[in-house]
Design an enzyme around this catalytic site. Structure first.
Site, PDB file in Angstrom:
ATOM      1  N   ASP A 190       0.864  -1.179   0.000  1.00 49.63           N
ATOM      2  CA  ASP A 190       0.000   0.000   0.000  1.00 49.63           C
ATOM      3  C   ASP A 190       0.897   1.224   0.000  1.00 49.63           C
ATOM      4  O   ASP A 190       1.769   1.351   0.874  1.00 49.63           O
ATOM      5  CB  ASP A 190      -0.896  -0.013   1.244  1.00 49.63           C
ATOM      6  CG  ASP A 190      -1.900   1.130   1.262  1.00 49.63           C
ATOM      7  OD1 ASP A 190      -2.312   1.585   0.180  1.00 49.63           O
ATOM      8  OD2 ASP A 190      -2.276   1.554   2.361  1.00 49.63           O
ATOM      9  N   ASP A 204       0.831   5.490  -0.315  1.00 52.65           N
ATOM     10  CA  ASP A 204      -0.002   6.689  -0.279  1.00 52.65           C
ATOM     11  C   ASP A 204       0.860   7.934  -0.357  1.00 52.65           C
ATOM     12  O   ASP A 204       1.869   8.039   0.361  1.00 52.65           O
ATOM     13  CB  ASP A 204      -0.812   6.755   1.026  1.00 52.65           C
ATOM     14  CG  ASP A 204      -1.904   5.715   1.096  1.00 52.65           C
ATOM     15  OD1 ASP A 204      -2.646   5.568   0.110  1.00 52.65           O
ATOM     16  OD2 ASP A 204      -2.022   5.049   2.139  1.00 52.65           O
TER      17      ASP A 204
END
Length: 156
Positions: free
Chosen positions: A98, A100
């Protein structure tokens, strides 16, 4: 004509597969993005899932200088996630990787695909602790105090 580089901060996380190895390899992969270099790395942390499920996460933050626009950076990060086998069967599902965009220069972006500064970063120990490693003047003591009940341990 080349754009001036922008300093950006990227959160890295994984809780499926060889998560520590994936996060470490992702630091190297970020340095290979077009017009991008890694200028700072946080320590590596293990965190309990927060608003998510599955095994503990491995988390870190990278400080980068990039000539990519924010949308280009987001696209490149999603490509890295896909290369790591990221699947999105439901919101906050366990993940192999992940990534971001937390901050992109002094930019404030509000689009359907990207919001910068990241809208939930100030509520998450797994973002604030590693961000404080690479951007200590940004993260204030009261920010860390607010998330102190969230489980997080330094690994490396």
């Amino acid at each position: 004509m080349l754009r001036d580089p922008v300093t950006a901060y990227v959160a890295l996380g994984a809780n499926l597969g060889p998560a520590l190895q994936t996060v470490l390899q992702t630091f190297d992969a970020l340095a290979l993005l077009s017009g991008t270099r890694v200028t700072g790395r946080s320590r590596i942390y293990r965190t309990a899932p927060f608003e998510a499920q599955g095994p503990d996460f491995i988390n870190a933050v990278a400080q980068i200088e990039t000539r990519l626009t924010a949308p280009e950076l987001l696209d490149a990060l999603q490509t890295l996630e896909n290369q790591a086998g990221r699947e999105r069967p439901y919101v906050n599902a366990p993940r192999t990787l992940d990534l971001d965009v937390l901050l992109y220069g002094q930019g404030q972006i509000h689009s359907p695909l990207l919001t910068v500064p990241h809208p939930r970063m100030m509520d998450r120990a797994f973002v604030l602790r590693p961000l404080a490693d690479v951007l200590p003047d940004f993260v204030q003591p009261q920010d860390l105090q607010r998330v102190q009940g969230q489980s997080i341990d330094t690994l490396v």
